[in-house]
Design an enzyme around this catalytic site. Structure first.
Site, PDB file in Angstrom:
ATOM      1  N   SER A 150       0.845  -1.193   0.000  1.00 15.72           N
ATOM      2  CA  SER A 150       0.000   0.000   0.000  1.00 15.72           C
ATOM      3  C   SER A 150       0.882   1.245   0.000  1.00 15.72           C
ATOM      4  O   SER A 150       1.698   1.426  -0.900  1.00 15.72           O
ATOM      5  CB  SER A 150      -0.968  -0.032   1.188  1.00 15.72           C
ATOM      6  OG  SER A 150      -2.010   0.891   1.026  1.00 15.72           O
TER       7      SER A 150
ATOM      8  N   GLU B 145      -2.096  -2.143  -8.419  1.00 15.75           N
ATOM      9  CA  GLU B 145      -3.257  -2.474  -7.598  1.00 15.75           C
ATOM     10  C   GLU B 145      -3.687  -1.219  -6.859  1.00 15.75           C
ATOM     11  O   GLU B 145      -2.931  -0.256  -6.767  1.00 15.75           O
ATOM     12  CB  GLU B 145      -2.923  -3.596  -6.604  1.00 15.75           C
ATOM     13  CG  GLU B 145      -1.867  -3.246  -5.559  1.00 15.75           C
ATOM     14  CD  GLU B 145      -2.403  -2.489  -4.353  1.00 15.75           C
ATOM     15  OE1 GLU B 145      -3.583  -2.665  -3.995  1.00 15.75           O
ATOM     16  OE2 GLU B 145      -1.640  -1.703  -3.761  1.00 15.75           O
TER      17      GLU B 145
ATOM     18  N   HIS C 285      -4.674  -5.537  -1.643  1.00 16.12           N
ATOM     19  CA  HIS C 285      -5.619  -5.371  -0.552  1.00 16.12           C
ATOM     20  C   HIS C 285      -6.635  -6.514  -0.612  1.00 16.12           C
ATOM     21  O   HIS C 285      -6.787  -7.170  -1.630  1.00 16.12           O
ATOM     22  CB  HIS C 285      -6.338  -4.025  -0.645  1.00 16.12           C
ATOM     23  CG  HIS C 285      -5.441  -2.841  -0.437  1.00 16.12           C
ATOM     24  ND1 HIS C 285      -4.645  -2.334  -1.451  1.00 16.12           N
ATOM     25  CD2 HIS C 285      -5.210  -2.076   0.654  1.00 16.12           C
ATOM     26  CE1 HIS C 285      -3.961  -1.296  -0.976  1.00 16.12           C
ATOM     27  NE2 HIS C 285      -4.286  -1.119   0.289  1.00 16.12           N
TER      28      HIS C 285
END
Length: 332
Positions: free
Chosen positions: A141, A237, A299
């Site tokens: 992330s 992503e 995620h």
């Protein structure tokens, strides 16, 4: 004497791709230095370079790591909070640098993502970090900013994967099984390939892996840590981004030249992003390189691990990404 081909090398060669090391070989992108795998008894440091971790989740995550036979230390400021940050920029940078430069620490694991990693990139003493040698960094992330900085400044392979204070690792019922199994294999051995469920563009490619969270890659445009996809397989992503925002960020990367010359794309999870595939197909399919999607990376659950900087191999026929990282001191 020639070394025998590894299973991954055999797969790549079967796809008609050369793994020769001479200057005329098809793969010419510099490889990242590969950190040693962990062993029981090694010390790992958990730091919070981004958002503040939940104390109970952090405690459970640390307990899980100790259950693997690892010694675990935490950053001095890991439980501090400054609004949406895990303490001040200086404190978060200091914890990261102290952990990496500690000769007793074999791996640095980021507690969680959130926001804040970009704010500390100019506060780290990169000369000191280089002098500390090669070890493992893991996180995902917002940690994408650190992956990019470590690639540029240190030239080291890093793991994009789950974090100790996040749901896949520290839910009250224990880690998500596939996530934990794959993460453990990544740290202690060599994790198996990751398989997706959708082929956007067919073909095969072998190249080092780069990329990460799309929002962070867009945010790094115009900085020293802007992604260069030339001759690389790109992981993308994101979470909580509407399709038009995904389109906007891809457009930014295209216009900045960050995606020029990409060897292929692997698309991870798009949790709470509506249906991003019309945009992804429109923007990526015309590039003439393999694009596979639906990999459980980023995620959501499960959350598998990918080695950024390692030599990866896309096989669209099996919709998978494999890699080779422990055949030598460097990923070649």
């Amino acid at each position: 004497m020639n070394e025998p081909a590894t299973p991954m090398q055999a797969r790549v060669e079967a796809a008609g791709l050369a793994l020769a090391r001479d200057p005329g070989a098809a793969i010419t992108t510099p490889a990242a230095a590969v950190p040693p795998v962990l062993r029981p008894g090694d010390t790992v440091a958990v730091v919070a370079p981004c958002g503040p971790p939940d104390p109970l989740r952090l405690e459970r995550g640390v307990r899980v790591l100790r259950g693997l036979g690892l010694k675990v230390v935490t950053g001095a400021h890991v439980l501090e909070r400054d609004r949406y940050l895990a303490g001040s920029d200086a404190a978060r940078a200091a914890d990261l640098q102290e952990a990496w430069c500690d000769p007793a620490v074999a791996a640095v694991l980021c507690a969680r993502g959130g926001y804040g990693a970009t704010r500390i990139l100019n506060l780290v003493d990169w000369d000191a970090m280089r002098a500390a040698g090669v070890k493992t960094l893991a996180g995902s992330s917002d940690v994408t900013a650190l992956h990019r900085a470590f690639a540029v400044e240190l030239g080291v392979m890093t793991w994009f994967g789950p974090m100790p204070a996040c749901a896949t690792f520290s839910d009250p019922g224990g880690p998500e099984p596939r996530t934990f199994e794959h993460f453990t294999a990544a740290l202690f051995a060599d994790a198996p390939p990751v398989t997706g469920d959708r082929v956007i563009a067919g073909g095969a490619a072998a190249a080092p892996v780069t990329g990460g969270n799309l929002s962070l890659l867009a945010a790094l445009c115009g900085t020293p840590y802007q992604m260069d996809a030339r001759g690389r397989i790109v992981l993308l992503e994101d979470v909580g981004e509407a399709p038009y925002r995904i389109d906007r960020m891809l457009t930014q990367l295209f216009q900045a030249g960050s995606l020029d010359g990409a060897a292929g794309f692997v698309l991870g999870s798009w949790l709470d992003c509506g249906d991003p595939y019309p945009v992804l197909e429109e923007r990526l399919a015309p590039l003439g390189v393999p694009v596979i999607a639906g990999l459980p990376v980023g995620h959501g659950m499960p959350q598998l691990s990918l080695p950024l900087g390692a030599l990866g191999a896309i096989d669209a026929e099996s919709c998978s990404l494999a890699w080779s990282i422990h055949t030598s001191e460097r990923a070649v």
